[in-house]
Design a protein around this motif. Sequence first.
Motif, PDB file in Angstrom:
ATOM      1  N   LEU A 152      -2.258  -8.102  24.072  1.00  0.00           N
ATOM      2  CA  LEU A 152      -3.018  -9.335  24.235  1.00  0.00           C
ATOM      3  C   LEU A 152      -4.492  -9.069  24.539  1.00  0.00           C
ATOM      4  O   LEU A 152      -5.205  -9.992  24.939  1.00  0.00           O
ATOM      5  CB  LEU A 152      -2.415 -10.186  25.354  1.00  0.00           C
ATOM      6  CG  LEU A 152      -0.966 -10.632  25.154  1.00  0.00           C
ATOM      7  CD1 LEU A 152      -0.478 -11.403  26.365  1.00  0.00           C
ATOM      8  CD2 LEU A 152      -0.823 -11.466  23.890  1.00  0.00           C
ATOM      9  N   GLU A 157      -7.186 -17.432  24.041  1.00  0.00           N
ATOM     10  CA  GLU A 157      -6.028 -18.320  24.164  1.00  0.00           C
ATOM     11  C   GLU A 157      -6.252 -19.659  23.478  1.00  0.00           C
ATOM     12  O   GLU A 157      -5.286 -20.352  23.152  1.00  0.00           O
ATOM     13  CB  GLU A 157      -5.700 -18.547  25.639  1.00  0.00           C
ATOM     14  CG  GLU A 157      -6.813 -19.214  26.422  1.00  0.00           C
ATOM     15  CD  GLU A 157      -6.469 -19.366  27.891  1.00  0.00           C
ATOM     16  OE1 GLU A 157      -7.112 -20.187  28.558  1.00  0.00           O
ATOM     17  OE2 GLU A 157      -5.558 -18.657  28.354  1.00  0.00           O
ATOM     18  N   HIS A 322       1.525 -17.637  32.341  1.00  0.00           N
ATOM     19  CA  HIS A 322       0.682 -17.104  31.278  1.00  0.00           C
ATOM     20  C   HIS A 322      -0.424 -16.190  31.803  1.00  0.00           C
ATOM     21  O   HIS A 322      -1.122 -15.562  31.004  1.00  0.00           O
ATOM     22  CB  HIS A 322       0.060 -18.243  30.481  1.00  0.00           C
ATOM     23  CG  HIS A 322       1.070 -19.039  29.709  1.00  0.00           C
ATOM     24  ND1 HIS A 322       1.536 -20.256  30.139  1.00  0.00           N
ATOM     25  CD2 HIS A 322       1.721 -18.773  28.550  1.00  0.00           C
ATOM     26  CE1 HIS A 322       2.412 -20.715  29.271  1.00  0.00           C
ATOM     27  NE2 HIS A 322       2.549 -19.847  28.301  1.00  0.00           N
ATOM     28  N   TYR A 365       1.253 -13.303  20.895  1.00  0.00           N
ATOM     29  CA  TYR A 365       1.893 -13.910  22.068  1.00  0.00           C
ATOM     30  C   TYR A 365       3.404 -13.691  22.036  1.00  0.00           C
ATOM     31  O   TYR A 365       4.008 -13.326  23.054  1.00  0.00           O
ATOM     32  CB  TYR A 365       1.567 -15.398  22.094  1.00  0.00           C
ATOM     33  CG  TYR A 365       2.222 -16.176  23.215  1.00  0.00           C
ATOM     34  CD1 TYR A 365       1.619 -16.296  24.458  1.00  0.00           C
ATOM     35  CD2 TYR A 365       3.444 -16.800  23.022  1.00  0.00           C
ATOM     36  CE1 TYR A 365       2.216 -17.006  25.480  1.00  0.00           C
ATOM     37  CE2 TYR A 365       4.057 -17.511  24.041  1.00  0.00           C
ATOM     38  CZ  TYR A 365       3.438 -17.617  25.267  1.00  0.00           C
ATOM     39  OH  TYR A 365       4.047 -18.319  26.275  1.00  0.00           O
TER      40      TYR A 365
END
Length: 681
Positions: A152, A157, A322, A365
Motif C-alpha cells: 500500500l 485512498e 483502515h 487494497y
Amino acid sequence: SAQAKATMSARAMRKLKGDNALLIDREAENEDSESEDDAAPQKKSTFAFFPSDSESSSSKDEEETEEENDSEDGEKKKSHGINSSNEEPLEIGGSKDEDEHLVDDGLVEREEDLDAILDEFRAQDEQLAEQDGSAETEAQTNLLKSKFPIILKGLDERELDMDWTMRNALTAAHDEPRPANNSGKRKNRVFLFGAPAQNDARSIKPPNYVGGGIGMTSYSDDAPDGKSPAIPERYVGISAPKDWYRFIHADSYLRDLEDYRYIQQTGDLNSLLFFVAHHPFVTDSLLQVANVLFQTNNSQNATGFLRRCLWVFESACFVRFHSLPVRLINYDVKENQVFFDALRKIIHVSSISGLWRTSLAVSRYALALDPLRDPLRVLAVLDSYALVCYSHPVNRWIVELVDSDVIRIQYTDNATCGELFECGLCGLPNWSYSYALALFRTTNDTERANAALQNSIKAFPSVVGLLLQAVDVDTTGRTMRRDWISVLDKATERQSRQRTFYREEAVDATLTEVALQAIDNLVSNFVALSAKAWSDDDVLQFLYDNVSIVVESEGPKEDYPPLQLAVLHYSQVVPGDWETRIQQLPEDANIVDPGLVAQALVIDPNRPRLLRRMQQQANGNDRLMEQMMNAGGIGMPGAAQQPIFGGPPTGLVDPDLPMAEIFWRSFLPWNRVEGVREERR
C-alpha cells in the motif's frame, strides 16, 4: 523518573508558595480594613458590653484550633529534628522565615505522596517498556509488519472511490496524493469507497451488530458465537490473532439472509428488488441485484447497489481498521466472502469504465488483506492496471515490489503428496514483462532493463507475437530498423521447442499441462489489458532489440528456464473474468421493472420486513417455505387467494407493523409480539 520527581516537587512548591502569598495578602487587607474600622467612630449599642454567644463560641473554637495547630506543629518539628520548645507558634502572616518553614513542612507530606505516585508510574513504565521491547522484537521478526506495508506504499485512498477518480481523470490531482490519515479518526465519516448516491450518510446509517446488522471482531477478541476461526497455515508464526479480523452477523441479520435465500430460490428478479427495498442493508442481495443489472445494460443503477454493499461493510469495520499497519481478512470464513466478491466486482467494473487507477487501488487494497494467498487472484491483473496508468510513481512501485521479493507465489499439490511449489513474482508471465517495462520507464540503467526483458522472453516467448498482434503492428514487412518477420519466426520455433522440452522432462504430466494452460490464460489477460502500454515507438524498439538478442543466442536445451509449477495457483483464472466487457442478457430476457429498481434505490429503513416469519404455524424452514408457496408463491398460478407476502392468519404481532395497529392488536389476549416470550400464567 528523577527528573519527573523534581518537576513535580517544584510544581508543588510553587503552588504552596503561591497559596501562602495569597493568604498573606488577604491577611494584610483584613488588618488594614480593621485599622480603618477602629479609627472610625462607632456607636455602641446598649448590649455591647455583653459578650455574644457567637463571639464566645468562636473565640473558644479559635483557641482550640490554635492549640491543635501548635501540637501538630510541634510533632512535625520533632519528627524533623527541630526543638519546638524554643520556637514560637507559627501564625499565618508572620515573618518570611516562618512562612518558608510552613511551606517546607507542608511539602514533606506532598513529597511523600508524590514519591508513592511516581513509584507506581515507574513500575508501569517499566512494564510498558518490557512490552514495547517484546513488541519491537516481534516487529523485527514479523514479516507482515516489516515488509508487507510496501503493498500500500504511496496509495492515494481517494482513488478507491470511483466517483472521485472519474471527476479527476483529466486533472493532475492523482500526481499529488493526499497523505494517509494515521490518526484513525474520520472527519464527517468519509468512506473509502464512497457513500451511496441515494443515501444521506449523515442521517441514515446501516445498523451495527448490536442493532441487528453486521459487525466486526478480531481473532484475539471473544467471538460472539464462541467460535474463533484459526489462523491460516501460511501465516502461522508470522502473524498474531490480533492481526486477523472477520465480519459477524447478528441474529436478525441471519434471519434476513434466510428470507433472501427463499426469494433467491424463486429466480424472480422483481421479487428480489422487492426484498432489497424492504431490506436495504443485506449485502448478499445487494451484490446479487448489482450483478443482474450489469448484465441487463443498467450499469448506473448497478453501480449504486454495488457501492451501497461496500458502504455497509465499511460501516461495520472498526474506526481504526483502515489505518492499521496490518489488517488481514480470511476469505475462507463464510461471513467475509461477500466482501471479497464485492471488491472483485468493483475492480472489474472500474476497468470496464476505463478507471484504471480505481482498479489498481482496489486491487492493492484487496491484496493487502491476504497477501500470501491472494484469494481473489488479483496478481493476474494488478500489474496490467499499473502499466496503463502511465504514472512514474506507480512504475517505481512495481520495481520496488518485485525487488523486495515480499510476495512469493505458492501452490500445494494436495491431490498427490502435498508437495509445495514456490516462485517469485517474475515466475508469472505478466509480472515478468511488466517488471522489465517498469524498469525501462523509471531507471536509466538500460542494462538492467534489457536483462529483465531478455529473461522474460526466454521464459515466455509467445508473449511477443501476441503483443504485436494486439497493437496492430505490421509484422509482415521489413523496415530499416526492425525485421519482425525473421525475429518472430525464431521466437515461435523457440516456443515450440521449449514446450516440448517441458513435457518430456515433466515428473507429473498432468501438473505440467495444467501449468502450461494457466500460463496461457495469464498471457491472454496480460495482452488484453496492457497491450496499449507497449504501443509506443520507443517501447517497440526496446522489445525488438531484446528479442533479436534472445533468438540469435540460441543454446542447448539446458538453457531453458525451469517451468514454475507455482503458477498452478492461478489455474482457475479465466480470461473472461477480467475482460473489459460484461456479457449482456438478450433484450427479450430483460424483465427488470424500472419502477421496482427506483423503489429499491431509495433507502428507507422504516419499511416492514418483506416476509412474515410465521413462527407459530411454521415448523422449520422447509415448513415455512411450503406455507409461503401454498399461500400464493411466486410463479404459481392457481394458488390460494392469500397474498404472497402476507402469509396465513397468525396470532403473532409483527413489530414492523404501524404503531397504531400494534397497539390495538395488543389488546387481544391471544396475540403476542414476535420474538417476545409468552407471559407465564
